[in-house]
Design a protein around this motif. Structure first.
Motif, PDB file in Angstrom:
ATOM      1  N   TYR A  59      -4.729  -3.774  -5.029  1.00 33.49           N
ATOM      2  CA  TYR A  59      -5.290  -2.010  -5.263  1.00 33.49           C
ATOM      3  C   TYR A  59      -5.031  -1.864  -6.663  1.00 33.49           C
ATOM      4  N   ASN A  61      -4.237   5.156  -8.782  1.00 37.33           N
ATOM      5  CA  ASN A  61      -3.803   3.491  -8.332  1.00 37.33           C
ATOM      6  C   ASN A  61      -2.718   2.990  -9.638  1.00 37.33           C
ATOM      7  N   PHE A  86      -7.482   0.931  -2.581  1.00 40.68           N
ATOM      8  CA  PHE A  86      -6.405   1.602  -2.367  1.00 40.68           C
ATOM      9  C   PHE A  86      -6.402   2.769  -1.350  1.00 40.68           C
ATOM     10  N   ALA A 132       0.913  -1.121   0.273  1.00 41.14           N
ATOM     11  CA  ALA A 132      -0.444   0.185  -0.171  1.00 41.14           C
ATOM     12  C   ALA A 132       0.962   0.823  -0.143  1.00 41.14           C
TER      13      ALA A 132
END
Ligand code: DDH
Length: 287
Positions: free
Chosen positions: A248, A196, A255, A166
């Protein structure tokens, strides 16, 4: 309104929002830098101030702003971050009551939100430290390495595999500079907007070694204008990291939610907040 009690100024939410607005204004005005924004380099300053944390000894982290001093400012990983520190100097002059350590993190929060990223809750309370508190070199990641190194570095701060992936989504932003890290180029086509896209490109593009005299990095086969570092590619070659890259890439809301949580954790590593400290949510100037 701001409290002025017996000469001791106690800043409140509105005062921090004023600092936020000033940073946002300067980001808007000084648009002749890199891809049109100091935003990415401000995010990197906040990350490198925080990412020195060691959970075993409690040393490092954003409390202290020790990168002001040569021993830490001169670490190879911090090359180029003077541009971000200098950008913030007029803000510090206008609001001398804020510590550098709170200002650097507030500016990272501001940059993320102003570049259309998620809301990042913010707590003040960091205190600047002296040169003796500088961390030793080698606490920040080395881009030429792989998955074991990523785990060594980020587990030391107290993060898990999901959080490593992340956090890495920040590479949607900004670029590498040959005169700083030696690497060259941006990761995405929109380096001043939080998205993302980093994960999508990691999965969808074909990445090959760039043929050049610089350090080993990847380039995309299609446009040959984007890049990935060896540490970025480790996120899709490692079987515990890759499922998070896939999640993600598919789900920008997930995300944003996870990125906000993990960067808040990063920015607060090792900071001794008072029990009563409140989390502030700043209003983006374009909302
Ligand atoms: Fe990064 N990063 N980063 N990075 N980073 C660089 C630029 C930027 C690594 C190496 C580099 C994070 C993780 C890692 C940003 C944010 C974050 C550059 C290029 C290198 C090299 C510097 C230059 O030449 O100017 C490595 C290795 C890792 C890792 O191992 C995981 C994280 C966690 C963040 C974050 O913010 C949470 C940003 C933003 C930039 C773009 C800076 C700019 O000037 O533009």
């Amino acid at each position: 309104s701001s409290g002025e009690t017996k000469g001791i100024f106690t800043p409140k939410f509105e005062d921090y929002q004023k600092v936020y607005n000033e940073v946002a204004k300067l980001l808007e005005e000084k648009d002749d830098y890199d891809d049109g924004s100091y935003g990415p380099v401000l995010v990197r300053l906040a990350w490198h101030a925080s990412g020195t944390f060691d959970k075993e000894t409690g040393t490092g982290g954003s409390n202290g702003a020790t990168m002001r001093f040569a021993p830490e400012g001169d670490h190879g990983a911090n090359a180029g971050l003077k541009a971000a520190r200098d950008f913030l100097e007029p803000v510090k002059e206008k609001f001398p009551w804020i510590s550098y350590s709170d200002l650097w993190i507030l500016s990272g929060v501001c940059a993320i939100q102003e570049m259309q990223g998620p809301t990042i809750p913010y707590r003040p309370g960091r205190v600047d430290k002296e040169v003796a508190a500088c961390t030793p070199d080698g606490r920040l990641p080395d881009a030429s390495q792989g998955n074991k190194h990523l785990r060594d570095i980020f587990y030391r701060m107290g993060f898990n595999d999901q959080e490593i992936v992340a956090l890495s989504g920040a590479h949607a932003l900004g670029r590498c500079h040959t005169d700083r890290s030696g690497f060259d180029g941006p990761w995405t086509f929109s380096p001043t907007v939080v998205t993302n896209e980093y994960y999508n490109l990691l999965l969808k593009e074909k990445w090959t070694w760039k043929k050049w005299n610089g350090p080993k990095q990847y380039e995309d086969k299609t446009s040959k204008s984007l890049m990935m570092l060896p540490t970025d590619m480790a996120l899709i070659s490692d079987k515990s990291f890759k499922p998070w890259v896939e999640k993600y890439a598919k789900d920008n809301d997930l995300f944003f939610k996870d990125f906000s949580a993990v960067i808040t954790k990063l920015f607060e590593l090792g900071v001794p907040f008072a029990e009563s400290s409140e989390k502030y949510t700043f209003k983006p100037t374009n909302a």
